[in-house]
Design a protein around this motif. Structure first.
Motif, PDB file in Angstrom:
ATOM      1  N   ILE A 151     -12.577 -33.861 -54.437  1.00 36.32           N
ATOM      2  CA  ILE A 151     -11.256 -34.378 -54.060  1.00 36.32           C
ATOM      3  C   ILE A 151     -11.506 -35.585 -53.169  1.00 36.32           C
ATOM      4  N   ILE A 152     -11.031 -36.752 -53.596  1.00 32.60           N
ATOM      5  CA  ILE A 152     -11.278 -37.987 -52.845  1.00 32.60           C
ATOM      6  C   ILE A 152     -10.062 -38.271 -51.970  1.00 32.60           C
ATOM      7  N   ASN A 153     -10.270 -38.217 -50.652  1.00 30.31           N
ATOM      8  CA  ASN A 153      -9.150 -38.305 -49.710  1.00 30.31           C
ATOM      9  C   ASN A 153      -8.934 -39.695 -49.117  1.00 30.31           C
ATOM     10  N   ASN A 154      -9.967 -40.546 -49.107  1.00 30.36           N
ATOM     11  CA  ASN A 154      -9.828 -41.834 -48.430  1.00 30.36           C
ATOM     12  C   ASN A 154     -10.805 -42.854 -49.013  1.00 30.36           C
ATOM     13  N   LEU A 174      -9.089 -34.215 -60.504  1.00 26.12           N
ATOM     14  CA  LEU A 174      -7.702 -34.666 -60.600  1.00 26.12           C
ATOM     15  C   LEU A 174      -7.223 -34.535 -62.042  1.00 26.12           C
ATOM     16  N   THR A 175      -6.011 -33.976 -62.229  1.00 26.16           N
ATOM     17  CA  THR A 175      -5.483 -33.769 -63.581  1.00 26.16           C
ATOM     18  C   THR A 175      -3.956 -33.695 -63.555  1.00 26.16           C
ATOM     19  N   TRP A 183       0.174 -35.876 -61.005  1.00 23.71           N
ATOM     20  CA  TRP A 183      -1.264 -35.706 -60.798  1.00 23.71           C
ATOM     21  C   TRP A 183      -1.521 -34.799 -59.602  1.00 23.71           C
ATOM     22  N   LYS A 184      -2.340 -33.773 -59.858  1.00 21.23           N
ATOM     23  CA  LYS A 184      -2.655 -32.793 -58.809  1.00 21.23           C
ATOM     24  C   LYS A 184      -4.164 -32.636 -58.688  1.00 21.23           C
ATOM     25  N   ASN A 190      -0.709 -32.394 -54.267  1.00 23.38           N
ATOM     26  CA  ASN A 190      -0.322 -33.575 -55.036  1.00 23.38           C
ATOM     27  C   ASN A 190      -1.148 -34.785 -54.609  1.00 23.38           C
ATOM     28  N   MET A 191      -1.438 -35.645 -55.564  1.00 26.09           N
ATOM     29  CA  MET A 191      -2.099 -36.901 -55.244  1.00 26.09           C
ATOM     30  C   MET A 191      -1.049 -37.839 -54.654  1.00 26.09           C
TER      31      MET A 191
END
Length: 250
Positions: A151-154, A174-175, A183-184, A190-191
């Motif tokens: 999970i890419i946060n920043n 992510l999908t 996208w979640k 949620n993205m």
């Protein structure tokens, strides 16, 4: 004769008055006796039992004071025991935490040894594969090792991924498979912002999973540095992420 008659008459009056008085007195006595007899009520005998207790107030006062003093001593002993119990409880809790911390440290060391080939960055461990799988199989590989797809946060984390992935195209977590266009991340969140490549995402219902590209690897990937959606059944490399806090949880 007139004089004698008068005297005699006077005598008769006197005798008559005396008789009347005696008779009245007698009658009064009889009436009183009769009235008394009629009004007299039965008499009851009442027996009163009286118990006299002789106490010595001085002795009772001393006994009371002794009892109060004894109660005070018992209360002090109870408070001391309560305080001692609280101290023992606190000590036990500290030992539990100390033991838990030692256990966590040991488990963390073991986990880090097991995680040979994983890269540490900020508060997570990352593993980049050298094989290729589809999105579902890639995620299963991660979850079987207590991790998940990244999970890419920043921006910093995105730059880290670019550095470790090099020229590889890699799956991230992510999908929009559940709801098209929503996208979640794999943790259900949620993205809110992303690093999409130019004109991405653009695959519609045919492309519901996301890869990230660090550098253009061919003419087909020109201007596609960053994220883009792809068909989930295609085979790419992947990146797993395991947060350090997960290693510390019991």
């Amino acid at each position: 004769m007139e004089s004698e008659d008068r005297i005699e008459k006077t005598a008769d009056i006197y005798v008559s008055a005396e008789a009347v008085r005696d008779m009245k007195h007698k009658k009064d006595i009889e009436d009183f006796d009769t009235q008394t007899s009629k009004s007299q009520t039965p008499q009851h005998t009442v027996i009163v039992l009286s118990v006299h207790i002789h106490t010595k107030s001085t002795n009772y006062t001393e006994e009371r004071d002794q009892l109060l003093n004894k109660i005070s001593n018992i209360t002090e002993e109870r408070d001391q025991l309560t305080s001692k119990n609280e101290n023992l409880t606190n000590a036990r809790v500290q030992l539990i935490f100390k033991n838990k911390n030692l256990t966590n440290e040991r488990d963390l060391r073991n986990e880090l040894q097991i995680c040979a080939g994983w890269n540490f960055y900020q508060s997570s461990l990352y593993y980049i594969s050298n094989k290729t799988k589809n999105w579902t199989e890639s995620r299963r590989y991660c979850t079987e090792r207590g991790a998940d797809l990244i999970i890419i946060n920043n921006t910093e984390e995105q730059e880290f991924v670019k550095n470790v992935s090099g020229a590889a195209v890699v799956w991230i977590g992510l999908t929009d498979s559940d709801v098209e266009g929503t996208w979640k991340w794999v943790d259900g969140s949620n993205m809110t912002s992303g690093f999409w490549a130019n004109k991405e995402p653009g695959g519609g219902r045919a492309e519901n999973c996301v890869v990230t590209v660090a550098v253009p690897i061919s003419k087909d990937w020109q201007d596609l540095v960053g994220w883009h959606d792809a068909a989930c059944n295609k085979a790419y490399q992947w990146i797993c992420e395991k947060r350090i806090v997960q290693l510390l949880l019991p």
